[in-house]
Design a protein around this motif. Sequence first.
Motif: not given
Length: 250
Positions: A172-177
Motif C-alpha cells: 500500500f503506497v501513499d502517492v501523495s508523499d
Amino acid sequence: MDKTALRRINLRTAIDAANKKLGFKSDVAFCEHYDLNASHISQLINGHGSFGERAARNLEKKVDWPTGLLDEDSGSEGVKGPGHSGGIHISPIEFRSGETKPTNVRIPVYKDIKASCGAGIENFLEDVSEYLDIDPYILKIMGIQTKPENLRIIYSAEYSMWPTVAPDSPLFVDVSDKDPDSLKNGNVYVFTHNNELRMKRIFVSYAGSRSVRLASDNPDKVRYPDEFISNEQLNEINFVGRLELALVKP
C-alpha cells in the motif's frame, strides 16, 4: 499447464515443505542452508528467470530432491515435499470484493508492477489491473494513516527489503508523499530511477551538506549494500510514494 509454470509452482511448494520439515523460518534461510542464491530462487518462483530442464535437474541435485520432483503434476494440491505424506498447496494472494457498501473506497491495484525487481518501467500507474473495494475502517485497523484516495497497491519482488517486506507482498503506497524536500526520514519509499522501479529505506543527513543514504533492510550488506547519494542526485529521483503497509510479511 506448461512445464515451466509447473516447475515454478512445484518449487514454491517444495521449499515450503522443506522449511516446515527442517524448521527454516524463511526462504532466505533455506537458500543459505543449501548455498543457493536467494534472489535467483525468488526469480524462478515469480516468473522472472528461465527455468528449463537443465536448471530444474541441477537444482534438484543440489537440494538432494528426487530427480523429476519439480516436473511432477500432482493436481491442485501441488507437489509433495520430500519426506512428507501430504501435499501442500500454496494459493496466491488475491483481493476479492466482499459486500459492497456505499462507504467503501476503491484503491487501484497494479498486479504486474513489482518494486525492487529491476525491470524497466515508465508511466506504470496509468494501467490499473483491478480495484480493491474496502471499508475505510478496515484500512485504519490495518494501521494505514493516509487518505484512501492517496493509496495505490503494487507488489514487492526479491529480498532486498526482507524481513520488513516479503516477496510478492501487496504494498500500500501513499502517492501523495513524494516531495524529495519533505521526505519522512527513515521511511521506505518507492521510486523510479534510471528506468528502474525500486524500493529503499531513505535516511537524510543534514549535518554539513545534505547527504542521503538509500538502505535495504536485508542484513546481507554484501548482496544488498547501502547506497549514498548527494542532494543533487536525490532530486533526479522520481518518487512514486511512501510505503504505508506491506500486507504480507515473513
